[in-house]
Design a protein around this motif. Structure first.
Motif, PDB file in Angstrom:
ATOM      1  N   LEU A 142       0.854  -1.178   0.000  1.00 46.70           N
ATOM      2  CA  LEU A 142       0.000   0.000   0.000  1.00 46.70           C
ATOM      3  C   LEU A 142       0.891   1.229   0.000  1.00 46.70           C
ATOM      4  O   LEU A 142       2.086   1.150   0.267  1.00 46.70           O
ATOM      5  CB  LEU A 142      -0.959   0.020   1.206  1.00 46.70           C
ATOM      6  N   ARG A 143       0.309   2.379  -0.322  1.00 46.42           N
ATOM      7  CA  ARG A 143       1.072   3.634  -0.344  1.00 46.42           C
ATOM      8  C   ARG A 143       0.402   4.653   0.564  1.00 46.42           C
ATOM      9  O   ARG A 143      -0.807   4.905   0.454  1.00 46.42           O
ATOM     10  CB  ARG A 143       1.182   4.186  -1.763  1.00 46.42           C
ATOM     11  N   ILE A 144       1.202   5.240   1.459  1.00 40.31           N
ATOM     12  CA  ILE A 144       0.742   6.354   2.288  1.00 40.31           C
ATOM     13  C   ILE A 144       1.093   7.634   1.544  1.00 40.31           C
ATOM     14  O   ILE A 144       2.278   7.920   1.328  1.00 40.31           O
ATOM     15  CB  ILE A 144       1.414   6.335   3.668  1.00 40.31           C
ATOM     16  N   PRO A 145       0.112   8.413   1.088  1.00 37.39           N
ATOM     17  CA  PRO A 145       0.423   9.586   0.261  1.00 37.39           C
ATOM     18  C   PRO A 145       1.112  10.684   1.047  1.00 37.39           C
ATOM     19  O   PRO A 145       1.073  10.716   2.281  1.00 37.39           O
ATOM     20  CB  PRO A 145      -0.959  10.031  -0.238  1.00 37.39           C
ATOM     21  N   ALA A 146       1.763  11.584   0.299  1.00 43.54           N
ATOM     22  CA  ALA A 146       2.378  12.754   0.913  1.00 43.54           C
ATOM     23  C   ALA A 146       1.293  13.698   1.405  1.00 43.54           C
ATOM     24  O   ALA A 146       0.147  13.685   0.928  1.00 43.54           O
ATOM     25  CB  ALA A 146       3.272  13.463  -0.100  1.00 43.54           C
ATOM     26  N   GLU A 147       1.648  14.512   2.383  1.00 41.95           N
ATOM     27  CA  GLU A 147       0.696  15.471   2.925  1.00 41.95           C
ATOM     28  C   GLU A 147       0.527  16.629   1.948  1.00 41.95           C
ATOM     29  O   GLU A 147       1.511  17.192   1.460  1.00 41.95           O
ATOM     30  CB  GLU A 147       1.196  15.991   4.272  1.00 41.95           C
ATOM     31  N   LEU A 148      -0.712  16.980   1.638  1.00 43.16           N
ATOM     32  CA  LEU A 148      -0.985  18.060   0.704  1.00 43.16           C
ATOM     33  C   LEU A 148      -0.677  19.399   1.345  1.00 43.16           C
ATOM     34  O   LEU A 148      -0.989  19.614   2.516  1.00 43.16           O
ATOM     35  CB  LEU A 148      -2.449  18.016   0.255  1.00 43.16           C
ATOM     36  N   PRO A 149      -0.068  20.347   0.579  1.00 47.79           N
ATOM     37  CA  PRO A 149       0.203  21.680   1.149  1.00 47.79           C
ATOM     38  C   PRO A 149      -1.091  22.423   1.417  1.00 47.79           C
ATOM     39  O   PRO A 149      -2.055  22.319   0.659  1.00 47.79           O
ATOM     40  CB  PRO A 149       1.022  22.368   0.050  1.00 47.79           C
ATOM     41  N   THR A 150      -1.116  23.164   2.496  1.00 44.83           N
ATOM     42  CA  THR A 150      -2.307  23.934   2.869  1.00 44.83           C
ATOM     43  C   THR A 150      -1.941  25.396   3.033  1.00 44.83           C
ATOM     44  O   THR A 150      -0.805  25.742   3.351  1.00 44.83           O
ATOM     45  CB  THR A 150      -2.910  23.425   4.181  1.00 44.83           C
ATOM     46  N   VAL A 151      -2.919  26.304   2.800  1.00 42.28           N
ATOM     47  CA  VAL A 151      -2.725  27.735   2.975  1.00 42.28           C
ATOM     48  C   VAL A 151      -3.138  28.106   4.386  1.00 42.28           C
ATOM     49  O   VAL A 151      -4.239  27.782   4.827  1.00 42.28           O
ATOM     50  CB  VAL A 151      -3.564  28.532   1.953  1.00 42.28           C
ATOM     51  N   ALA A 152      -2.246  28.801   5.100  1.00 37.08           N
ATOM     52  CA  ALA A 152      -2.561  29.180   6.481  1.00 37.08           C
ATOM     53  C   ALA A 152      -3.720  30.155   6.507  1.00 37.08           C
ATOM     54  O   ALA A 152      -3.727  31.153   5.793  1.00 37.08           O
ATOM     55  CB  ALA A 152      -1.329  29.801   7.136  1.00 37.08           C
ATOM     56  N   ALA A 153      -4.695  29.875   7.353  1.00 33.87           N
ATOM     57  CA  ALA A 153      -5.893  30.714   7.410  1.00 33.87           C
ATOM     58  C   ALA A 153      -5.657  31.992   8.176  1.00 33.87           C
ATOM     59  O   ALA A 153      -6.433  32.941   8.062  1.00 33.87           O
ATOM     60  CB  ALA A 153      -7.041  29.936   8.053  1.00 33.87           C
ATOM     61  N   ASP A 154      -4.571  32.063   8.977  1.00 35.50           N
ATOM     62  CA  ASP A 154      -4.388  33.222   9.824  1.00 35.50           C
ATOM     63  C   ASP A 154      -3.351  34.201   9.281  1.00 35.50           C
ATOM     64  O   ASP A 154      -2.880  35.070   9.988  1.00 35.50           O
ATOM     65  CB  ASP A 154      -3.961  32.779  11.231  1.00 35.50           C
ATOM     66  N   LEU A 155      -2.948  34.069   7.981  1.00 37.98           N
ATOM     67  CA  LEU A 155      -2.026  35.048   7.427  1.00 37.98           C
ATOM     68  C   LEU A 155      -2.728  36.386   7.267  1.00 37.98           C
ATOM     69  O   LEU A 155      -3.898  36.444   6.901  1.00 37.98           O
ATOM     70  CB  LEU A 155      -1.516  34.565   6.056  1.00 37.98           C
ATOM     71  N   PRO A 156      -2.023  37.562   7.494  1.00 42.03           N
ATOM     72  CA  PRO A 156      -2.647  38.872   7.327  1.00 42.03           C
ATOM     73  C   PRO A 156      -3.000  39.134   5.872  1.00 42.03           C
ATOM     74  O   PRO A 156      -2.314  38.660   4.967  1.00 42.03           O
ATOM     75  CB  PRO A 156      -1.585  39.837   7.846  1.00 42.03           C
ATOM     76  N   ALA A 157      -4.069  39.869   5.655  1.00 38.34           N
ATOM     77  CA  ALA A 157      -4.501  40.196   4.301  1.00 38.34           C
ATOM     78  C   ALA A 157      -3.486  41.119   3.650  1.00 38.34           C
ATOM     79  O   ALA A 157      -2.898  41.980   4.289  1.00 38.34           O
ATOM     80  CB  ALA A 157      -5.879  40.852   4.337  1.00 38.34           C
ATOM     81  N   VAL A 158      -3.263  40.973   2.363  1.00 41.68           N
ATOM     82  CA  VAL A 158      -2.314  41.789   1.611  1.00 41.68           C
ATOM     83  C   VAL A 158      -3.076  42.676   0.643  1.00 41.68           C
ATOM     84  O   VAL A 158      -3.977  42.226  -0.061  1.00 41.68           O
ATOM     85  CB  VAL A 158      -1.321  40.885   0.841  1.00 41.68           C
ATOM     86  N   ASP A 159      -2.718  43.960   0.630  1.00 41.72           N
ATOM     87  CA  ASP A 159      -3.360  44.898  -0.289  1.00 41.72           C
ATOM     88  C   ASP A 159      -3.043  44.472  -1.718  1.00 41.72           C
ATOM     89  O   ASP A 159      -1.877  44.306  -2.087  1.00 41.72           O
ATOM     90  CB  ASP A 159      -2.823  46.309  -0.050  1.00 41.72           C
ATOM     91  N   PRO A 160      -4.061  44.241  -2.572  1.00 39.77           N
ATOM     92  CA  PRO A 160      -3.802  43.755  -3.931  1.00 39.77           C
ATOM     93  C   PRO A 160      -3.093  44.762  -4.810  1.00 39.77           C
ATOM     94  O   PRO A 160      -2.603  44.421  -5.877  1.00 39.77           O
ATOM     95  CB  PRO A 160      -5.217  43.451  -4.458  1.00 39.77           C
ATOM     96  N   ILE A 161      -3.038  46.065  -4.381  1.00 40.13           N
ATOM     97  CA  ILE A 161      -2.434  47.095  -5.235  1.00 40.13           C
ATOM     98  C   ILE A 161      -0.976  47.327  -4.871  1.00 40.13           C
ATOM     99  O   ILE A 161      -0.077  47.226  -5.696  1.00 40.13           O
ATOM    100  CB  ILE A 161      -3.240  48.400  -5.144  1.00 40.13           C
ATOM    101  N   ASP A 162      -0.719  47.641  -3.588  1.00 37.80           N
ATOM    102  CA  ASP A 162       0.658  47.947  -3.208  1.00 37.80           C
ATOM    103  C   ASP A 162       1.353  46.831  -2.441  1.00 37.80           C
ATOM    104  O   ASP A 162       2.507  46.960  -2.059  1.00 37.80           O
ATOM    105  CB  ASP A 162       0.719  49.241  -2.391  1.00 37.80           C
ATOM    106  N   GLY A 163       0.653  45.724  -2.173  1.00 37.96           N
ATOM    107  CA  GLY A 163       1.283  44.578  -1.536  1.00 37.96           C
ATOM    108  C   GLY A 163       1.542  44.731  -0.069  1.00 37.96           C
ATOM    109  O   GLY A 163       2.217  43.911   0.527  1.00 37.96           O
ATOM    110  N   ARG A 164       1.005  45.749   0.574  1.00 37.05           N
ATOM    111  CA  ARG A 164       1.225  45.944   2.001  1.00 37.05           C
ATOM    112  C   ARG A 164       0.180  45.203   2.820  1.00 37.05           C
ATOM    113  O   ARG A 164      -0.934  44.986   2.366  1.00 37.05           O
ATOM    114  CB  ARG A 164       1.189  47.434   2.349  1.00 37.05           C
ATOM    115  N   THR A 165       0.575  44.858   4.044  1.00 38.43           N
ATOM    116  CA  THR A 165      -0.374  44.301   5.001  1.00 38.43           C
ATOM    117  C   THR A 165      -0.821  45.400   5.935  1.00 38.43           C
ATOM    118  O   THR A 165      -0.123  46.412   6.088  1.00 38.43           O
ATOM    119  CB  THR A 165       0.273  43.166   5.817  1.00 38.43           C
ATOM    120  N   PRO A 166      -1.977  45.268   6.575  1.00 35.07           N
ATOM    121  CA  PRO A 166      -2.493  46.324   7.440  1.00 35.07           C
ATOM    122  C   PRO A 166      -1.546  46.720   8.554  1.00 35.07           C
ATOM    123  O   PRO A 166      -1.533  47.868   8.965  1.00 35.07           O
ATOM    124  CB  PRO A 166      -3.792  45.714   8.008  1.00 35.07           C
ATOM    125  N   ASP A 167      -0.736  45.780   9.065  1.00 31.79           N
ATOM    126  CA  ASP A 167       0.125  46.097  10.192  1.00 31.79           C
ATOM    127  C   ASP A 167       1.575  46.280   9.781  1.00 31.79           C
ATOM    128  O   ASP A 167       2.464  46.299  10.607  1.00 31.79           O
ATOM    129  CB  ASP A 167       0.050  45.000  11.254  1.00 31.79           C
TER     130      ASP A 167
END
Length: 297
Positions: A222-247
C-alpha cells in the motif's frame, strides 16, 4: 461451643462453594481436570464434551478441552475415541504440546503418535483487502477469517516501510464481531509518499502457521500519500495594489499615498465644475452659449 463450630463449618462450606464457583467461571476446564485427578473418567468425558459444543471458547481453551477429553478416553481404554479426538486436536494445532507434565506413559505415547502422524491441518482462509488511502494517515489493516476461525489463536501483521531491512511484527486486535484490526504507523517526511510492504499470518495457539495472506518474498503493498500543502488561514490580508499588510510598518502617511492626491484632484475638479455651473446660471447667459470662464489663482 457446639454452635460456634457448626457456624464455622457452615461458613467454610459456603466459602469453598463460592471459590469453586468462581474458579469454574474463570477456568471452564477446572471441573474436568478435577474429575480426571480423582479418576472419574466418565464424568470428565461428559464435562469435556459439554464444553466442546460451546461456541464461545477461544482456540486455546478448545484445544485444552480436547487434550483433557483424549486423556480421559485413553484412561478409560476408549482407544478409538481417543485417536479421533487427538486427530482433531493436531489438525487444529500441529504444534500442540501435552500440558500435563505428570501424564501417564500411555497418554504421553498416544499424544506423540498422534502428533507424528501429521493429520491434515484444518483449512483457514484469510479475507483482506489492502486499503486505498486518499490522505496521509496511519493505514488500518482489517482482516476476517472465512473458515475455522475457532482454531486461530492469533492473527499477526508483519510490515516494513520503504526499503527498510527489518520487518516489524504486531499481534492484531480481535474485535467483538470476530474480525481483526491493527494500524501501521506513518514515518518519514510528510511531503513524501511512503510505500509499505506487509503480509498477514493466522497462527494456532502453539504459534504454528495455519494460513497467510502475502509472504516476505511476495508481500502485499500500500502507499501512504504525501501530505498536501495547505494555505494558512491566519495570514494577514495583503493589499492587492501595493502589496502591504495592514500592520506592516506601523502607521501610514496619507500624504504619501497616490490615492490621496487622486481624491484631492477629483474634489478640486468637482469644485471648478460647480463654480462654472453656478457662474453661468447667475449671469444669465443665453441658452446655447458657454459663457466666459475665468480661472483665478
Amino acid at each position: 461451643m457446639t454452635r460456634s463450630i457448626l457456624r464455622l463449618l457452615f461458613a467454610l462450606t459456603i466459602a469453598t462453594s463460592l471459590a469453586a464457583t468462581t474458579q469454574a467461571q474463570t477456568d471452564p476446564l477446572a471441573s474436568v481436570r478435577e474429575q480426571i485427578m480423582y479418576a472419574n473418567y466418565p464424568e470428565a468425558i461428559s464435562g469435556a464434551n459439554a464444553l466442546l459444543v460451546r461456541t464461545d471458547l477461544d482456540a486455546r481453551t478448545r484445544n485444552d478441552a480436547l487434550e483433557l477429553l483424549a486423556t480421559a478416553q485413553i484412561a478409560s481404554r476408549a482407544t478409538d475415541d481417543a485417536q479421533r479426538t487427538l486427530a482433531t486436536l493436531y489438525a487444529r494445532d500441529p504444534g500442540h504440546r501435552l500440558s500435563d507434565a505428570d501424564a501417564s506413559p500411555p497418554v504421553i505415547s498416544a499424544f506423540a503418535r498422534a502428533r507424528e502422524a501429521h493429520p491434515a491441518p484444518v483449512e483457514v482462509r484469510i479475507t483482506h483487502r489492502p486499503p486505498a488511502l486518499t490522505r496521509r494517515e496511519s493505514p488500518s489493516i482489517e482482516v476476517s477469517l472465512a473458515s475455522n476461525a475457532d482454531a486461530v489463536g492469533e492473527v499477526r501483521l508483519v510490515y516494513r516501510h520503504g526499503n527498510d531491512a527489518g520487518w516489524s511484527r504486531v499481534v492484531m486486535n480481535r474485535r467483538p464481531d470476530g474480525t481483526y484490526a491493527a494500524r501501521i504507523p506513518v514515518v518519514g517526511a510528510s511531503d513524501q509518499a511512503v510505500d509499505v510492504a506487509y503480509h498477514l499470518l493466522a497462527t494456532a495457539p502453539s504459534g504454528t502457521e495455519l494460513a497467510h495472506a502475502g509472504t516476505e518474498a511476495e508481500p502485499l503493498s500500500l502507499r501512504i500519500p504525501a501530505e498536501l500543502p495547505t494555505v494558512a488561514a491566519d495570514l494577514p490580508a495583503v493589499d492587492p495594489i501595493d502589496g502591504r499588510t495592514p500592520d506592516q510598518g506601523g502607521g501610514v502617511n496619507v500624504a504619501e499615498e497616490w490615492w490621496f492626491w487622486t481624491l484631492i484632484g477629483v474634489v478640486v475638479a468637482g469644485g471648478v465644475v460647480t463654480g462654472v455651473v453656478i457662474g453661468t446660471q447667475s449671469q444669465g447667459i443665453p441658452d446655447g452659449t458657454l459663457g466666459t470662464v475665468t480661472l483665478m489663482r
